[in-house]
Every structure is written in C-alpha cells, then in structure tokens.
Design a protein around this motif. Structure first.
Motif, PDB file in Angstrom:
ATOM      1  N   ALA A   1       0.792  -1.238   0.000  1.00 57.29           N
ATOM      2  CA  ALA A   1       0.000   0.000   0.000  1.00 57.29           C
ATOM      3  C   ALA A   1       0.822   1.285   0.000  1.00 57.29           C
ATOM      4  CB  ALA A   1      -0.949  -0.005   1.193  1.00 57.29           C
ATOM      5  N   CYS A   2       2.008   1.259   0.544  1.00 59.08           N
ATOM      6  CA  CYS A   2       2.884   2.450   0.556  1.00 59.08           C
ATOM      7  C   CYS A   2       4.209   1.952   0.014  1.00 59.08           C
ATOM      8  CB  CYS A   2       3.030   2.991   1.973  1.00 59.08           C
ATOM      9  SG  CYS A   2       1.469   3.487   2.708  1.00 59.08           S
ATOM     10  N   ALA A   3       4.294   1.805  -1.289  1.00 56.83           N
ATOM     11  CA  ALA A   3       5.283   0.895  -1.875  1.00 56.83           C
ATOM     12  C   ALA A   3       6.637   1.504  -2.232  1.00 56.83           C
ATOM     13  CB  ALA A   3       4.691   0.255  -3.126  1.00 56.83           C
ATOM     14  N   ALA A   4       6.674   2.781  -2.574  1.00 56.24           N
ATOM     15  CA  ALA A   4       7.933   3.353  -3.102  1.00 56.24           C
ATOM     16  C   ALA A   4       8.994   3.479  -2.009  1.00 56.24           C
ATOM     17  CB  ALA A   4       7.640   4.733  -3.701  1.00 56.24           C
ATOM     18  N   PRO A   5      10.249   3.233  -2.325  1.00 56.47           N
ATOM     19  CA  PRO A   5      10.833   2.962  -3.646  1.00 56.47           C
ATOM     20  C   PRO A   5      10.778   1.491  -4.079  1.00 56.47           C
ATOM     21  CG  PRO A   5      12.557   3.132  -2.003  1.00 56.47           C
ATOM     22  CD  PRO A   5      11.275   3.376  -1.280  1.00 56.47           C
ATOM     23  N   GLY A   6      10.075   0.656  -3.335  1.00 56.79           N
ATOM     24  CA  GLY A   6       9.861  -0.700  -3.829  1.00 56.79           C
ATOM     25  C   GLY A   6      10.747  -1.773  -3.216  1.00 56.79           C
ATOM     26  N   GLY A   7      11.383  -1.463  -2.086  1.00 58.93           N
ATOM     27  CA  GLY A   7      12.232  -2.468  -1.431  1.00 58.93           C
ATOM     28  C   GLY A   7      11.442  -3.727  -1.107  1.00 58.93           C
ATOM     29  N   LYS A   8      10.274  -3.534  -0.483  1.00 64.42           N
ATOM     30  CA  LYS A   8       9.488  -4.710  -0.092  1.00 64.42           C
ATOM     31  C   LYS A   8       8.707  -5.260  -1.282  1.00 64.42           C
ATOM     32  CE  LYS A   8       9.572  -3.066   4.586  1.00 64.42           C
ATOM     33  NZ  LYS A   8      10.119  -1.703   4.300  1.00 64.42           N
ATOM     34  N   THR A   9       8.389  -4.415  -2.247  1.00 69.26           N
ATOM     35  CA  THR A   9       7.705  -4.892  -3.466  1.00 69.26           C
ATOM     36  C   THR A   9       8.551  -5.975  -4.123  1.00 69.26           C
ATOM     37  OG1 THR A   9       7.124  -2.555  -3.783  1.00 69.26           O
ATOM     38  CG2 THR A   9       6.535  -4.069  -5.556  1.00 69.26           C
TER      39      THR A   9
ATOM     40  N   LEU B   1       1.098   0.392  -4.657  1.00 66.40           N
ATOM     41  CA  LEU B   1       0.443   1.698  -4.619  1.00 66.40           C
ATOM     42  C   LEU B   1       1.331   2.697  -3.889  1.00 66.40           C
ATOM     43  CD1 LEU B   1      -2.608   2.917  -5.011  1.00 66.40           C
ATOM     44  CD2 LEU B   1      -2.709   2.650  -2.524  1.00 66.40           C
ATOM     45  N   ASP B   2       1.353   3.923  -4.367  1.00 71.66           N
ATOM     46  CA  ASP B   2       2.015   4.989  -3.601  1.00 71.66           C
ATOM     47  C   ASP B   2       1.309   6.296  -3.934  1.00 71.66           C
ATOM     48  OD1 ASP B   2       4.898   5.074  -1.975  1.00 71.66           O
ATOM     49  OD2 ASP B   2       4.245   7.023  -2.726  1.00 71.66           O
ATOM     50  N   SER B   3       1.173   7.146  -2.937  1.00 75.74           N
ATOM     51  CA  SER B   3       0.459   8.411  -3.171  1.00 75.74           C
ATOM     52  C   SER B   3       1.310   9.394  -3.967  1.00 75.74           C
ATOM     53  CB  SER B   3       0.047   9.042  -1.835  1.00 75.74           C
ATOM     54  OG  SER B   3       1.197   9.268  -1.051  1.00 75.74           O
ATOM     55  N   ASP B   4       2.617   9.159  -3.996  1.00 82.34           N
ATOM     56  CA  ASP B   4       3.513  10.081  -4.683  1.00 82.34           C
ATOM     57  C   ASP B   4       3.869   9.512  -6.064  1.00 82.34           C
ATOM     58  OD1 ASP B   4       5.502  11.749  -5.560  1.00 82.34           O
ATOM     59  OD2 ASP B   4       6.639  11.749  -3.687  1.00 82.34           O
TER      60      ASP B   4
ATOM     61  N   LYS C   1       5.518  10.610  -8.388  1.00 83.09           N
ATOM     62  CA  LYS C   1       6.924  10.814  -8.812  1.00 83.09           C
ATOM     63  C   LYS C   1       7.829   9.700  -8.292  1.00 83.09           C
ATOM     64  CE  LYS C   1       7.529  15.169  -7.369  1.00 83.09           C
ATOM     65  NZ  LYS C   1       6.210  15.482  -6.816  1.00 83.09           N
ATOM     66  N   ARG C   2       7.368   8.972  -7.289  1.00 77.41           N
ATOM     67  CA  ARG C   2       8.210   7.902  -6.732  1.00 77.41           C
ATOM     68  C   ARG C   2       7.951   6.545  -7.404  1.00 77.41           C
ATOM     69  NH1 ARG C   2      10.767   8.467  -1.825  1.00 77.41           N
ATOM     70  NH2 ARG C   2       9.927   6.621  -0.821  1.00 77.41           N
ATOM     71  N   LEU C   3       6.900   6.456  -8.232  1.00 79.08           N
ATOM     72  CA  LEU C   3       6.610   5.163  -8.877  1.00 79.08           C
ATOM     73  C   LEU C   3       7.744   4.690  -9.797  1.00 79.08           C
ATOM     74  CD1 LEU C   3       2.773   5.397  -9.674  1.00 79.08           C
ATOM     75  CD2 LEU C   3       3.883   4.241  -7.761  1.00 79.08           C
TER      76      LEU C   3
ATOM     77  N   GLY D   1      -1.996   6.497  -5.740  1.00 77.77           N
ATOM     78  CA  GLY D   1      -3.267   6.655  -5.039  1.00 77.77           C
ATOM     79  C   GLY D   1      -3.038   6.763  -3.553  1.00 77.77           C
ATOM     80  N   ASP D   2      -4.034   7.306  -2.869  1.00 79.67           N
ATOM     81  CA  ASP D   2      -3.953   7.513  -1.417  1.00 79.67           C
ATOM     82  C   ASP D   2      -4.497   6.268  -0.717  1.00 79.67           C
ATOM     83  OD1 ASP D   2      -4.308   8.251   1.214  1.00 79.67           O
ATOM     84  OD2 ASP D   2      -5.197  10.201   0.749  1.00 79.67           O
ATOM     85  N   ALA D   3      -3.633   5.610   0.051  1.00 79.03           N
ATOM     86  CA  ALA D   3      -4.047   4.384   0.749  1.00 79.03           C
ATOM     87  C   ALA D   3      -5.096   4.664   1.821  1.00 79.03           C
ATOM     88  CB  ALA D   3      -2.824   3.712   1.375  1.00 79.03           C
ATOM     89  N   GLY D   4      -5.293   5.937   2.144  1.00 82.96           N
ATOM     90  CA  GLY D   4      -6.322   6.304   3.118  1.00 82.96           C
ATOM     91  C   GLY D   4      -7.677   6.535   2.472  1.00 82.96           C
TER      92      GLY D   4
ATOM     93  N   ALA E   1       1.188  -2.513   4.870  1.00 83.24           N
ATOM     94  CA  ALA E   1       1.069  -1.055   5.024  1.00 83.24           C
ATOM     95  C   ALA E   1       2.340  -0.555   5.706  1.00 83.24           C
ATOM     96  CB  ALA E   1      -0.163  -0.710   5.852  1.00 83.24           C
ATOM     97  N   ASP E   2       3.297  -0.145   4.888  1.00 80.62           N
ATOM     98  CA  ASP E   2       4.600   0.356   5.373  1.00 80.62           C
ATOM     99  C   ASP E   2       4.474   1.874   5.395  1.00 80.62           C
ATOM    100  OD1 ASP E   2       7.245   0.643   6.002  1.00 80.62           O
ATOM    101  OD2 ASP E   2       8.027  -0.100   4.106  1.00 80.62           O
ATOM    102  N   VAL E   3       3.762   2.364   6.396  1.00 84.53           N
ATOM    103  CA  VAL E   3       3.213   3.732   6.367  1.00 84.53           C
ATOM    104  C   VAL E   3       4.274   4.829   6.516  1.00 84.53           C
ATOM    105  CG1 VAL E   3       0.996   2.970   7.302  1.00 84.53           C
ATOM    106  CG2 VAL E   3       2.828   3.666   8.869  1.00 84.53           C
TER     107      VAL E   3
HETATM  108  C1  LIG Z   1       8.285   4.137   4.424  1.00 86.23           C
HETATM  109  S1  LIG Z   1       8.079   4.536   2.763  1.00 86.23           S
HETATM  110  C2  LIG Z   1       7.757   2.962   2.060  1.00 86.23           C
HETATM  111  C3  LIG Z   1       8.984   2.142   1.807  1.00 86.23           C
HETATM  112  C4  LIG Z   1       8.714   0.938   0.917  1.00 86.23           C
HETATM  113  N1  LIG Z   1       7.634   0.121   1.416  1.00 86.23           N
HETATM  114  C5  LIG Z   1       9.935   0.069   0.732  1.00 86.23           C
HETATM  115  O1  LIG Z   1      10.057  -0.985   1.340  1.00 86.23           O
HETATM  116  O2  LIG Z   1      10.793   0.447  -0.078  1.00 86.23           O
HETATM  117  C6  LIG Z   1       6.470   5.230   2.782  1.00 86.23           C
HETATM  118  C7  LIG Z   1       5.870   5.527   1.417  1.00 86.23           C
HETATM  119  O3  LIG Z   1       4.497   5.843   1.633  1.00 86.23           O
HETATM  120  C8  LIG Z   1       4.098   6.783   0.671  1.00 86.23           C
HETATM  121  N2  LIG Z   1       2.856   7.398   1.175  1.00 86.23           N
HETATM  122  C9  LIG Z   1       2.718   8.414   2.046  1.00 86.23           C
HETATM  123  N3  LIG Z   1       1.412   8.644   2.284  1.00 86.23           N
HETATM  124  C10 LIG Z   1       0.726   7.738   1.560  1.00 86.23           C
HETATM  125  C11 LIG Z   1      -0.656   7.474   1.371  1.00 86.23           C
HETATM  126  N4  LIG Z   1      -1.602   8.180   2.011  1.00 86.23           N
HETATM  127  N5  LIG Z   1      -1.007   6.490   0.518  1.00 86.23           N
HETATM  128  C12 LIG Z   1      -0.063   5.768  -0.145  1.00 86.23           C
HETATM  129  N6  LIG Z   1       1.258   5.981  -0.005  1.00 86.23           N
HETATM  130  C13 LIG Z   1       1.641   6.944   0.839  1.00 86.23           C
HETATM  131  C14 LIG Z   1       5.286   7.706   0.550  1.00 86.23           C
HETATM  132  O4  LIG Z   1       5.254   8.382  -0.701  1.00 86.23           O
HETATM  133  C15 LIG Z   1       6.454   6.714   0.680  1.00 86.23           C
HETATM  134  O5  LIG Z   1       6.876   6.321  -0.595  1.00 86.23           O
END
Ligand SMILES: C[S@@+](CC[C@H](N)C(=O)[O-])C[C@H]1O[C@@H](n2cnc3c(N)ncnc32)[C@H](O)[C@@H]1O
Length: 446
Positions: A272-280, A294-297, A299-301, A320-323, A338-340
C-alpha cells in the motif's frame, strides 16, 4: 541570514578536499534551511562538475557533519564572538570541525589529516566570493580548536544536545519511551550504517552469493535468512550481481516483513505504501502473486519500476492515497502490507538529518494519517486475510499504541510478529529500528 547555495566554485580543483568541503557545506546549508540531505546532495551534484570520487567525498563529509551537527554548532558558539554569516560559512565551519572533532570515532577513523582539513577549509573559503572575507577567521577558529581541543570538548559536551547530537525534545522522548536503554538507542543512531543486502532467492542461494563475494575479495557475513552484510560499504555498481538482480540493498530488519505475510502463489496482494519498492521486490522474489504496488507520490513510482526491472519482476503500479478508496476496484486482497509514512525515528543512522528536520508534533500528526490508512485498508482485506503494519519508527505513538488502538477499533485478530525492534549494531545482529504488527481478519467478516 543568506541561505542561497552558490554553484561550486570553478577556482577549486574538483578532486581536492577544498572542493569537497565546499560541496558538503552547500548540502549542509540546504539541510539547515529544511531540505532533506539526499535531496540537498542531489541538488549539489546536479550543479557541480564533481566526478564520482568527489561525489563520494562530498557525501561522506556531509553525512559525518550531520552526525555531529549538535556538537560542532556548540563548538562554533564557543569559538566565535558573532554567528558566522552567510549560512554557507557557518556550514563550512561545521564540516571542517566535524572532520577534526570526534573523540569517539563512532563512524570510523578520521579520513583526513587535521592540518590538511584546516588548510583546505581556508582554501574553500578563499575560493568563494561569499566566504573569502572570513578565511582568516576560519583559520583562527580551527587552529584554536586543535590547540584547546580537550578543554573545549569538555565544556561543550556538558550539554546533552552536543554530547548525544539530537535535539533536546528527541532525547526527552526517547528517555520517556525507553527509560532503560534510551542511551543505547541514541548511540546506535550515531553510528555509520552497514551495507546489508537481500539475496534474491529466485536467482541464487545465500551460500553461493557469499562464495561469489569471497571470490571477488569482498568480506561479508550472513546476518539473516537471506541477509548478507558487507564488511565495508561499497557503491552499488561495485556490488557483484547487483545490476543482474542477484541482490538488493535492504536493512536486515526490513527483510523480516515479507516472510510475515505468509505468501502463496496466486494470492492477490497490495503493497500500500510501496515506493521505492524495497518490499515490493521482496514480495515478488518470494511467491508468484498478483501484486498491486500503490504509492500516493506518483513521482516515486519510477523508482519501483527501476527496482523491478533490475530484478526482472513485475507488478501493477498505481498512484493513489491508501487512506481513500478511489483507486480500488472493489475486489478484496488476501494480503496487505502497510509500510506507512512515519517519523523514521528508527532509521536515523541512515538519515542523520531527520532528527533536525522533524518537529515534536510530527509523530502525532503522522499517527493520525496512519490510522486513516489502516482503517481504510482493513475494509479492502478479504475474510481470513492478513494485514501487516510496518513503521520505521521507535515512537510508541506510531507503533505499539497505534497497533493496539487499531485492533480494538476493528476487531482485528493480532498474530505473532516481532513488535518493536530497536536499532542494534552488534557483530551478529545489526539492524534498524522497525515495528511490525500482523493482523488477521476473522473468516466470518464481510
Ligand atoms: C516508508 S516509505 C515505504 C517504503 C517501501 N515500502 C519500501 O520498502 O521500499 C512510505 C511511502 O508511503 C508513501 N505514502 C505516504 N502517504 C501515503 C498514502 N496516504 N497512501 C499511499 N502511499 C503513501 C510515501 O510516498 C512513501 O513512498
């Protein structure tokens, strides 16, 4: 105070220490103005002709400086009669003092001879129109520090901010949350981080990869099921097999996430909060699942895309916004991670600027955002499905208190998970501070 960073000065020789000090001072100036250090460095590199080696030196000096900024700013207060201006000059003094003022060498031995640092700091000032007026002052301040080092350090290290190198509110919050081991947590945050790798089980075993490193003359040891720590950090381009996707850079604690998900082929999974994709990448290395990252930013996809391309794996990527639910097709997920977004208080050794950029109220504000994300994602989880909540924080507000409140609000069943992992730097256990809570939806749930 003037905070604008000037382009690196053409008068300085690009592979000299004065050039690196100038570049690092520009990055530190930007951090003092509120920019995160990685972005500040990217900005400096984009504007300079720094070759890879000089970039490495600029980066190293800037990180060393941020690990000591509380101490060196306290020293500057004592060593000067009025605040050095512009900020670039203050930052240059910080960088030079950071290279000569470390009594404990928590992040390795000093890389330069002390008198070379003084000489090169003066050259850096002389080569810059903003600082040339102060080259005498820089010389006098640094030489006085070298002469009176013991007494000066004794004086400034009375102040916990200078001693521990964290803002006072951060020290107080850590003490309150961890009355027994707050000092160890803060000290761990001041060490230089190791370079830990995740071995891609789809491509190579840990044993075979360790043999590959040994053949290349690179010292390393296994520190987790698929985690390998290099004895000395290396640029990724020099890590054997990196470009072919044999390994990814990932902290050992972060590597615990995906095994907790209990993945099986064919499952529908949301990162759900995927960028930069380490866990993906780790999810896709572990099972053949249908994955939405999914990531709300937006530019980070591309960062996720690059990582997956290197690993030769693929997922659906969406911004998209995970909220919120606008991006969801209504089909429930079997697994959600959810790696928030959080204060990142557990990974300060990797990001020594974070403690100075955060404000005390941030944890509460970010916890509110995370609660919304968790409650929303829970609705998207199918019966018997599992949701893994992850933060890289050590603040209870963002970790255990948040997890407990979520379980009560949603009637979630809590499964076995590591909970709060504190940062540790021992020989066999070396990882960041992360929090894990795992929840399961009852089978009767809609
Ligand atoms: C801790 S990082 C995630 C690290 C990632 N899971 C990894 O293992 O590489 C948190 C991510 O959540 C994204 N983010 C922040 N608010 C969000 C939201 N409401 N919905 C989805 N993504 C969100 C940020 O843009 C950021 O990329």
């Amino acid at each position: 105070m003037k905070t604008v960073s000037t382009p690196p000065n053409p008068k300085l020789i690009p592979d000299s220490l004065s050039f690196s000090l100038n570049g690092a001072a520009q990055a530190v100036t930007m951090v003092l103005g509120g920019t995160a250090l990685p972005q500040a460095l990217a900005h400096v590199f984009a504007r300079s002709e720094a070759l890879p080696q000089a970039r490495g030196a600029i980066q190293d000096i800037a990180y060393r400086t941020m690990r000591r900024i509380g101490r060196v700013e306290a020293l500057i207060d004592v060593l000067t009669t009025k605040a050095p201006e512009p900020v670039l000059l203050h930052a240059l003094l910080c960088c030079a003092l950071a290279l000569v003022s470390d009594p404990d060498e928590s992040d390795g031995p000093p890389p330069y001879n002390e008198f070379t640092v003084v000489d090169q700091a003066v050259t850096a000032a002389a080569g810059s129109p903003d600082m040339a007026h102060a080259k005498g002052m820089i010389n006098a301040v640094l030489r006085r520090f070298l002469r009176e080092r013991t007494a000066l350090l004794q004086q400034v290290l009375q102040d916990p901010v200078a001693l521990l190198n964290y803002p006072a509110w951060w020290i107080a919050a850590t003490k309150q949350a961890y009355p027994q081991n707050w000092q160890a947590i803060l000290t761990a945050g001041n060490t230089a981080p190791p370079l830990s790798l995740r071995v891609n089980q789809r491509k190579i075993t840990v044993e075979a990869y360790l043999a590959m490193l040994q053949a290349a003359g690179i010292g390393a040891r296994q520190i987790g099921p698929v985690a390998v720590r290099l004895d000395q950090p290396l640029p990724v381009q020099q890590i054997p097999g990196f470009s072919d996707g044999l390994v990814s850079v990932q902290d050992a604690a972060a590597q615990l996430a995906v095994p907790l998900l209990d993945l099986h082929d064919g499952q529908r999974v949301l990162d759900a909060c995927a960028a930069p994709g380490g866990k993906t990448g780790h999810i896709l290395e572990s099972a053949n699942v249908d994955l939405l990252a999914l990531d709300s930013d937006a530019k980070r996809l591309p960062r996720i895309e690059e990582n997956l391309e290197r690993l030769q794996l693929s997922a659906k990527l969406k911004s998209g916004d995970a909220g919120k639910a606008g991006w969801w097709d209504g089909r429930p997920f079997d697994r959600i991670i959810a790696d928030v977004p959080c204060t990142a208080s557990g990974i300060v050794r990797r990001h020594p600027d974070i403690r100075w950029l955060r404000r005390k109220a941030d944890a509460a504000q970010l916890a509110t955002v995370s609660a919304l994300i968790l409650d929303n994602l829970w609705r998207m989880l199918g019966p018997d499905g599992k949701l893994l909540y992850v933060t890289c924080s050590v603040w209870p507000q963002e970790s255990e208190a948040q997890a407990a409140a979520f379980a009560v609000r949603n009637g979630a069943v809590r499964l076995e998970a590591p909970g709060q992992l504190l940062p540790t730097t021992s020989k066999d256990e070396d990882h960041d501070g992360l929090f894990y809570a795992l929840f399961q939806k009852p089978s009767s749930a809609q």
